[in-house]
Design an enzyme around this catalytic site. Structure first.
Site, PDB file in Angstrom:
ATOM      1  CE1 TYR A 354      -4.342   1.331   0.309  1.00  0.00           C
ATOM      2  CE2 TYR A 354      -3.204   2.993   1.594  1.00  0.00           C
ATOM      3  CZ  TYR A 354      -4.316   2.574   0.896  1.00  0.00           C
ATOM      4  OH  TYR A 354      -5.400   3.397   0.783  1.00  0.00           O
ATOM      5  CD  GLU A 388      -4.661   7.343   1.339  1.00  0.00           C
ATOM      6  OE1 GLU A 388      -4.612   6.367   0.568  1.00  0.00           O
ATOM      7  OE2 GLU A 388      -4.279   8.483   1.019  1.00  0.00           O
ATOM      8  CE  LYS A 449      -2.235   1.286  -8.662  1.00  0.00           C
ATOM      9  NZ  LYS A 449      -1.882   0.497  -7.461  1.00  0.00           N
TER      10      LYS A 449
END
Length: 516
Positions: A354, A388, A449
């Site tokens: 991430y 996040e 992606k």
């Protein structure tokens, strides 16, 4: 100094006062054992609650003379700190931080690379610090004679009864903190900025902010080989720092370049091998792409499918854990929430891919280099407060997550590369793909992606929910924003349990009100 399997503490709640207080009530989403402690210092008393995964949390706190350190999370440059201070090899992270403070004062946090929130009480001062990325959120409320601090906002909503000022409707109020983001619905509560330490005078309730890290704005020109070598070395070092000794790490694997790189580097170092885990929904998954990598690495691989209907019921849980008001962020985090909740067995250390898109501009797919660098600069300027990277997404299920791309050295390396190394030969994140070319299958290195929320069908599910409620196509984004804000007000500020919120009913009500 080998990284323990799990941090000594996942979260904390502390009350610093001049005397006569009591230990605050703890209300964490984080799952774990609670340990209460009280430390009476010359200029203040600190009552605290630590939430931790193990039998004890001794490594998360230390008291030396007139100084108390509380630490939620972990430090990654432990070897360098040990070499600088000459501390015993079995020194805990809290002890290392205490040693750094004795040498550098409040600027000690400028030399720490970690994933943590920390409180350091000394004399009449309380220092509240976050890591460079604010990846473990920390919230404070300071007023004369009493300061509250916690790693979750919801822990502060019920902790103001021990001397705090209470306004109309029972709202706890504190002094404003210049430069810190105010928390919606809780006047006086502020989030400690990423890469900052707030120096609080407990008696006066005044706050001075010091920056400990800022995203680099300069860009480095270098040839391809040097750039590839630097990225590979920085990311490999970050992965090694996060590996739990002789235990098997678990890597969340989508089959994209970001997570696959973390998996490959982990596999190259972990002596016991690695486990990998992929998540999809009944509408979309990336299982075939992840299997390619898992077979290549010979990892023990598992796939989890979450029905879309179940996924949507987790919207309140995601807001409750992340404490974020950004609907796009909630979409990104929703599949991770589902994944962690489905993980059974003992608590695990989980590595993810991430965050790579932010310093590398991966989601922008922009060929014009000035525009791409502008996008990267903007994203690096605005990530703070979005939560996040919050570990609560995993600790709510007892697991600890960590993100090598947001290691301080990796982040500085990636951000400072000029845009032409990020978008090159028509490929997004070119330098990362080139750095992993010898470790991964060609089809993985060259795969376009796709965001985790896209590959898992999360965006489609959330949008479908809003459309089913009667919203027009051009209303979807606005309705999503209102849904997330209402969820935040209910489960974070209001204290409602996420299971009590009917998302379908809430969305329908918001759509109807918008048309009324």
């Amino acid at each position: 100094m080998t990284q323990p399997e799990l941090p000594a503490a996942y979260g904390l709640l502390a009350s610093a006062h001049l005397g006569g207080g009591r230990a605050p009530e703890a209300a964490f989403a984080t799952r774990g054992r609670h340990t209460r402690l009280t430390e009476r210092l010359p200029g203040q008393t600190v009552d605290a609650v630590l939430v931790h995964p193990g039998a004890d949390c001794a490594g998360a706190h230390t008291a030396e003379e007139d100084t108390l350190v509380l630490l939620a999370g972990e430090i990654y440059n432990r070897d360098e700190i040990h070499d600088t201070l000459g501390t015993p090899t079995d020194a805990t992270d809290a002890e290392l931080l205490a040693g750094l403070f004795a040498k550098y004062g409040p600027h000690a946090f400028r030399v720490v690379n970690g994933r943590y929130a920390a409180l350091l009480a000394t004399g009449g001062r309380l220092l509240a610090a976050t890591d460079h990325a604010g990846s473990v959120p920390l919230y404070v409320r300071a007023e004369p004679g009493h300061t509250l601090a916690a790693t979750e906002v919801k822990a502060l909503t019920g902790a103001g009864g021990d001397g705090g000022t209470v306004g109309a409707g029972g709202t706890v109020r504190g002094a404003p903190i210049p430069g810190a983001r105010r928390v919606r619905g809780l006047p006086g509560v502020h989030q400690v900025p990423a890469g900052a330490v707030l120096d609080i005078d407990v008696a006066a309730g005044t706050v001075t902010a010091h920056r400990t890290w800022v995203p680099p704005v300069h860009r480095r020109l270098m040839d391809e080989d040097e750039a590839v070598d630097r990225v590979r070395a920085a990311l490999e070092a970050a992965v090694v720092r996060r590996l739990p000794g002789t235990h098997r790490p678990l890597v969340v694997l989508s089959g994209g370049i970001d997570s696959s790189a973390v998996a490959a580097l982990s596999d190259g170092v972990a002596t016991a091998g690695i486990d990998t885990l992929s998540m999809g929904t009944d509408t979309s998954d990336e299982f075939p792409q992840a299997r390619v990598v898992a077979r290549h690495l010979r990892s023990t691989h598992r796939e989890i499918t979450v029905p879309s209907a179940e996924l949507l019921t987790l919207l309140p849980h995601t807001v409750h854990a992340a404490e974020s008001l950004d609907p796009e962020v909630i979409e990104y985090l929703l599949p991770l929430t589902a994944l962690y909740r489905r993980m059974d067995g003992p608590a695990r250390r989980v590595l993810t891919g991430y965050g790579a898109d932010i310093p590398l501009g991966g989601m922008h797919r922009e060929d014009r280099l000035p525009n791409l660098d502008t996008a990267v600069a903007h994203d690096m300027d605005t990530f703070d407060g979005l939560n996040e990277m919050s570990p609560v997404l995993s600790t709510v299920s007892g697991h600890w997550s960590t993100h090598p791309y947001w290691d301080r050295e990796v982040l500085e390396t990636l951000t400072s590369l000029e845009a032409g190394l990020k978008r090159r030969y028509g490929r997004d994140k070119w330098v990362l793909r080139a750095a992993m070319g010898d470790l991964l299958p060609a089809e993985t290195v060259n795969r376009p992606k796709l965001g985790v929320h896209e590959g898992s069908g999360t965006t489609a599910s959330f949008s479908a929910l809003v459309l089913r409620a009667g919203a027009a196509e051009d209303e979807v984004a606005a309705v999503k924003g209102r849904v997330v804000r209402e969820l935040y007000d209910r489960v974070v500020v209001g204290g409602a349990h996420p299971d009590t919120v009917d998302v379908e009913e809430l969305t329908g009500k918001i759509v109807a009100e918008g048309r009324g």
